[in-house]
Structure formats: C-alpha cells, structure tokens
Design a protein around this motif. Structure first.
Motif, PDB file in Angstrom:
ATOM      1  N   ALA A 228     -12.750  60.225 -45.911  1.00  0.00           N
ATOM      2  CA  ALA A 228     -12.767  58.751 -45.908  1.00  0.00           C
ATOM      3  C   ALA A 228     -13.831  58.226 -44.953  1.00  0.00           C
ATOM      4  N   PRO A 229     -14.416  57.058 -45.272  1.00  0.00           N
ATOM      5  CA  PRO A 229     -15.340  56.430 -44.321  1.00  0.00           C
ATOM      6  C   PRO A 229     -14.588  55.978 -43.075  1.00  0.00           C
ATOM      7  N   ALA A 230     -15.309  55.822 -41.977  1.00  0.00           N
ATOM      8  CA  ALA A 230     -14.691  55.475 -40.698  1.00  0.00           C
ATOM      9  C   ALA A 230     -13.764  54.267 -40.816  1.00  0.00           C
ATOM     10  N   THR A 231     -14.169  53.270 -41.575  1.00  0.00           N
ATOM     11  CA  THR A 231     -13.381  52.044 -41.745  1.00  0.00           C
ATOM     12  C   THR A 231     -11.973  52.339 -42.237  1.00  0.00           C
ATOM     13  N   GLN A 232     -11.836  53.398 -43.038  1.00  0.00           N
ATOM     14  CA  GLN A 232     -10.551  53.698 -43.673  1.00  0.00           C
ATOM     15  C   GLN A 232      -9.996  55.052 -43.226  1.00  0.00           C
ATOM     16  N   ASP A 254     -16.554  46.361 -41.523  1.00  0.00           N
ATOM     17  CA  ASP A 254     -17.765  45.784 -42.099  1.00  0.00           C
ATOM     18  C   ASP A 254     -17.342  45.159 -43.433  1.00  0.00           C
ATOM     19  N   ASP A 255     -18.247  44.518 -44.106  1.00  0.00           N
ATOM     20  CA  ASP A 255     -17.940  43.771 -45.326  1.00  0.00           C
ATOM     21  C   ASP A 255     -17.246  44.653 -46.371  1.00  0.00           C
ATOM     22  N   LEU A 256     -16.072  44.228 -46.814  1.00  0.00           N
ATOM     23  CA  LEU A 256     -15.319  44.995 -47.803  1.00  0.00           C
ATOM     24  C   LEU A 256     -15.987  45.022 -49.170  1.00  0.00           C
ATOM     25  N   SER A 257     -16.925  44.128 -49.426  1.00  0.00           N
ATOM     26  CA  SER A 257     -17.569  44.100 -50.745  1.00  0.00           C
ATOM     27  C   SER A 257     -18.760  45.054 -50.838  1.00  0.00           C
ATOM     28  N   MET A 258     -19.063  45.784 -49.757  1.00  0.00           N
ATOM     29  CA  MET A 258     -20.174  46.730 -49.799  1.00  0.00           C
ATOM     30  C   MET A 258     -19.831  47.910 -50.703  1.00  0.00           C
ATOM     31  N   LYS A 259     -20.858  48.470 -51.337  1.00  0.00           N
ATOM     32  CA  LYS A 259     -20.654  49.500 -52.362  1.00  0.00           C
ATOM     33  C   LYS A 259     -20.250  50.857 -51.787  1.00  0.00           C
ATOM     34  N   ALA A 260     -20.280  50.995 -50.472  1.00  0.00           N
ATOM     35  CA  ALA A 260     -19.806  52.236 -49.852  1.00  0.00           C
ATOM     36  C   ALA A 260     -18.314  52.444 -50.077  1.00  0.00           C
ATOM     37  N   LEU A 261     -17.562  51.364 -50.302  1.00  0.00           N
ATOM     38  CA  LEU A 261     -16.115  51.450 -50.459  1.00  0.00           C
ATOM     39  C   LEU A 261     -15.727  51.468 -51.934  1.00  0.00           C
ATOM     40  N   GLU A 262     -14.579  52.077 -52.212  1.00  0.00           N
ATOM     41  CA  GLU A 262     -14.070  52.176 -53.580  1.00  0.00           C
ATOM     42  C   GLU A 262     -12.711  51.498 -53.682  1.00  0.00           C
ATOM     43  N   GLY A 263     -12.268  51.272 -54.924  1.00  0.00           N
ATOM     44  CA  GLY A 263     -10.950  50.720 -55.173  1.00  0.00           C
ATOM     45  C   GLY A 263     -10.968  49.212 -55.328  1.00  0.00           C
ATOM     46  N   THR A 264      -9.810  48.654 -55.654  1.00  0.00           N
ATOM     47  CA  THR A 264      -9.687  47.211 -55.739  1.00  0.00           C
ATOM     48  C   THR A 264      -9.838  46.610 -54.342  1.00  0.00           C
ATOM     49  N   PHE A 265     -10.049  45.317 -54.287  1.00  0.00           N
ATOM     50  CA  PHE A 265     -10.223  44.694 -52.968  1.00  0.00           C
ATOM     51  C   PHE A 265      -8.913  44.682 -52.185  1.00  0.00           C
ATOM     52  N   ARG A 266      -7.803  44.599 -52.872  1.00  0.00           N
ATOM     53  CA  ARG A 266      -6.521  44.727 -52.173  1.00  0.00           C
ATOM     54  C   ARG A 266      -6.401  46.126 -51.555  1.00  0.00           C
ATOM     55  N   GLU A 267      -6.755  47.168 -52.348  1.00  0.00           N
ATOM     56  CA  GLU A 267      -6.679  48.538 -51.849  1.00  0.00           C
ATOM     57  C   GLU A 267      -7.627  48.759 -50.684  1.00  0.00           C
ATOM     58  N   ARG A 268      -8.835  48.220 -50.762  1.00  0.00           N
ATOM     59  CA  ARG A 268      -9.801  48.374 -49.669  1.00  0.00           C
ATOM     60  C   ARG A 268      -9.234  47.798 -48.369  1.00  0.00           C
ATOM     61  N   GLY A 269      -8.623  46.626 -48.478  1.00  0.00           N
ATOM     62  CA  GLY A 269      -8.036  46.003 -47.298  1.00  0.00           C
ATOM     63  C   GLY A 269      -6.852  46.776 -46.757  1.00  0.00           C
ATOM     64  N   GLU A 270      -5.977  47.186 -47.660  1.00  0.00           N
ATOM     65  CA  GLU A 270      -4.776  47.910 -47.217  1.00  0.00           C
ATOM     66  C   GLU A 270      -5.136  49.234 -46.554  1.00  0.00           C
ATOM     67  N   ARG A 271      -6.102  49.953 -47.118  1.00  0.00           N
ATOM     68  CA  ARG A 271      -6.517  51.231 -46.522  1.00  0.00           C
ATOM     69  C   ARG A 271      -7.111  51.025 -45.128  1.00  0.00           C
ATOM     70  N   SER A 272      -7.877  49.957 -44.972  1.00  0.00           N
ATOM     71  CA  SER A 272      -8.521  49.682 -43.679  1.00  0.00           C
ATOM     72  C   SER A 272      -7.485  49.353 -42.607  1.00  0.00           C
ATOM     73  N   LEU A 273      -6.502  48.540 -42.962  1.00  0.00           N
ATOM     74  CA  LEU A 273      -5.455  48.197 -42.002  1.00  0.00           C
ATOM     75  C   LEU A 273      -4.591  49.418 -41.679  1.00  0.00           C
ATOM     76  N   LYS A 274      -4.296  50.215 -42.694  1.00  0.00           N
ATOM     77  CA  LYS A 274      -3.493  51.422 -42.479  1.00  0.00           C
ATOM     78  C   LYS A 274      -4.203  52.397 -41.544  1.00  0.00           C
ATOM     79  N   ALA A 275      -5.537  52.442 -41.637  1.00  0.00           N
ATOM     80  CA  ALA A 275      -6.315  53.333 -40.767  1.00  0.00           C
ATOM     81  C   ALA A 275      -6.318  52.861 -39.321  1.00  0.00           C
ATOM     82  N   GLY A 276      -6.023  51.582 -39.094  1.00  0.00           N
ATOM     83  CA  GLY A 276      -5.972  51.066 -37.727  1.00  0.00           C
ATOM     84  C   GLY A 276      -6.903  49.910 -37.439  1.00  0.00           C
ATOM     85  N   CYS A 277      -7.659  49.444 -38.439  1.00  0.00           N
ATOM     86  CA  CYS A 277      -8.462  48.224 -38.230  1.00  0.00           C
ATOM     87  C   CYS A 277      -7.534  47.035 -38.020  1.00  0.00           C
ATOM     88  N   ASP A 278      -7.991  46.075 -37.250  1.00  0.00           N
ATOM     89  CA  ASP A 278      -7.201  44.867 -36.993  1.00  0.00           C
ATOM     90  C   ASP A 278      -7.508  43.746 -37.975  1.00  0.00           C
TER      91      ASP A 278
END
Length: 339
Positions: A228-232, A254-278
């Motif tokens: 996983a990328p650092a964000t997630q 960083d911006d959730l709409s960047m192409k480095a990330l995969e999945g729906t935007f809800r999934e991108r957000g949930e994975r980031s918060l689960k990883a520990g982002c605030d």
C-alpha cells in the motif's frame, strides 16, 4: 467542533454555486483548499474566502499551495512572483545564514499576501529531497539534495509563515523526492532499503516533526510495506511517520483524486483513515467525488479532534511587519544568487 468532518474540499469556480453551498453546509468540512481556477483577483478572492466561512458558519481553515516558483496559485501581475525553493538552496551553499534569513523573509511575505485575501494555511514547505534521476515533480521545489539544508530552510519557512498568522503544512511525508514517477499520474514505488531512507528522505521530516500539519506521499516504500502507498499504510503511518519521524501533528492525505490511488472515493478515504491519517484532502471540486469522499469521512473526535484544533490554532497572532522593507531585504539577500 465535534460535528466537523475529517475532510478538506476544493470547489469548482470563482464563487460557490447553490449545490456546493448545500453540500458544504451539510458535510461540514474542517477546511477548504483553493486553486488557480478559484482566483480572479484580490476583491473576488477576499469575497470567496468570506463566503466559504459564512457557508459553514465558523472560522474554517482555508488552504492553498503557494510555495513559489512553479507551484503558485496566486500569480503575477496581481501577486509577487516568489522564488522557487532551489533559489534558497543555491544561496545556502554560499551563505547559510543569508539563505535562512531570505527563506524566513520570503515566507513572511507569503503569509502577508495570503492573509490579505483570507487564506490562512499554506501547503508549504516541501521537505522532500531533490534527487538526481528521480521524477521532476519535486525538482526545484526542494530546499536541497541533503537533509541538513532542507531542515534549516524548512524551519525558516515555517517560522516565516507562522509569524504572519499562516499555518504551514510540511510535505510530502515521509519523503517524495526519490520517486521515479509522478503520483498525480501513477503509483511510484521506492525500492531503497529502510535504513537508507531513514538517513536521507525521512531525516528532514524528523527535524521538522513539530510542524502543526503534514501531507502524506502517495508512494509505496517497498522495504517497509509493499502492499500500500504510505497514505493508506498503517505500517508507514504508525511506525515511520508517528514513530520513527515522531510527527504528532495533523496528518492529511495528499489529494485523493490523484491516479496513484485506486478504488472508489469512499474506499480511498476509508483506507486512509484506517491507516491512521487524520484528514482527507480532495481537491478538484468534482461534486460526485466529494459526495463519495464525504461517505468515507469520519467526524472529528478524540486524538484527531485534538490535532485538528491544534492545527487550527497554529493560524496564530500576526507579528508586526513592514512588507516593503522585507521585500527589499529579501532582494538584497538573493542578489548574490542571480548577480
């Protein structure tokens, strides 16, 4: 502030349309971020920042990327053309003290320019290394090729911004400089060993770990977590960013709409918060995407709320300042670089 969402959103244009007003009022984001598409002039921008705060009914943080050089949303002729970080890095090689003072003055001027139009958070300084052979996305945005100048000049940049009542965001934690791809376009993978990264890429962030906010890198550090990328990545966030680097401020993606990330935007957000982002950052103003991010966002509470409140408080008291004198002194310090 317990009802506030763990999200920061962009918007589409020069003013809020009715759909945006309704969405932002309901979603209640912690902050907003502005881009060149939102900027026409001083009066328009001042009205827009007032409109954003009125929309959510509080003194919401308003962010912008105003580094100087090629990353500047406020541009000439209306605004000053602030130098890129490399200009200060070049001066540092000749005169360390002059470079530190010039960096502090430049960022105090940036703060003055931003607060004049109601913007009080700058997505700066970049604390990444400039590394030969890496993708050019960092390049002259870096304060150097080794940790020491980046730590000193990054500190001066933070001090200059905060003296002007603007909160800084160090980026892209734990280090974007070694990436051989642009994370706006694809997911970079950094294969180097953890030990090397600790000595180099991670070191400036450790030196600046008392910053009120940091923005993640959408990068896989294969020797730490190849899945996983650092964000997630909980491994990267907990062990490297919070542990090894010692950063305990507000951590935003960083911006959730960047192409480095995969999945729906809800999934991108949930994975980031689960990883520990605030905090979730979504920049492009696309309403469908923002609604999906809102579904994945959480209400700020506990440690996240403490960090968010501390970050908001970093938009502190504005110290007395003479911008004309500061610009004159800055130009004199930078003259050896261009002369």
């Amino acid at each position: 502030m317990s009802g506030v969402s763990s999200a920061i959103y962009g918007l589409a244009g020069l003013t809020l349309d009715p759909e945006e007003k309704a969405f932002f009022r309901d979603a209640d984001p912690w902050g907003f971020i502005l881009f060149a598409r939102n900027v026409e002039g001083v009066r328009q921008l001042s009205r827009l920042t007032l409109e954003l705060r009125d929309c959510v009914g509080r003194d919401v943080p308003i962010l912008i990327d105003q580094e100087g050089g090629r990353v500047a949303r406020l541009k000439p002729p209306t605004w000053r053309a602030a130098p890129a970080a490399q200009r200060f890095a070049d001066l540092y090689l000749k005169d360390e003290e002059a470079a530190i003072e010039a960096t502090r003055l430049n960022h105090r001027l940036l703060a003055h320019e931003l607060r004049a139009v109601g913007i009080d958070v700058d997505c700066a300084p970049v604390a990444d290394l400039r590394i030969e052979g890496a993708d050019a996305i960092i390049g002259d945005r870096a304060f150097g090729t080794t940790p020491e100048p980046i730590a000193h000049l990054g500190r001066a940049a933070m001090e200059g911004l905060m003296a002007g009542g603007v909160a800084p965001i160090i980026k892209h934690i734990p280090g974007h400089g070694r990436a051989k791809a642009d994370s706006h376009l694809e997911l970079p993978v950094v294969p180097e060993e953890h030990g090397l990264l600790s000595e180099t890429d991670f070191a400036p962030f450790k030196a600046l770990n008392d910053a009120p906010m940091a923005m993640t890198a959408h990068i896989v550090y294969a020797d730490i977590d190849d899945s996983a990328p650092a964000t997630q990545s909980r491994e990267v966030v907990e062990k490297v960013i919070r542990g090894e680097i010692g950063f305990d401020g507000l951590l935003m993606t960083d911006d959730l709409s960047m192409k480095a990330l995969e999945g729906t935007f809800r999934e991108r957000g949930e994975r980031s918060l689960k990883a520990g982002c605030d905090m979730l950052l979504h920049c492009n103003g696309d309403m469908a995407e923002m609604k999906a991010v809102a579904e994945g966002a959480a209400r700020l509470d506990g440690k996240r709320l403490e960090r968010a409140d501390a970050a908001a408080a970093a938009r502190g008291t504005i110290e007395e300042f003479d911008p004309q004198d500061a610009e004159s002194r800055l130009n004199a310090l930078l003259e050896p670089v261009t002369g």
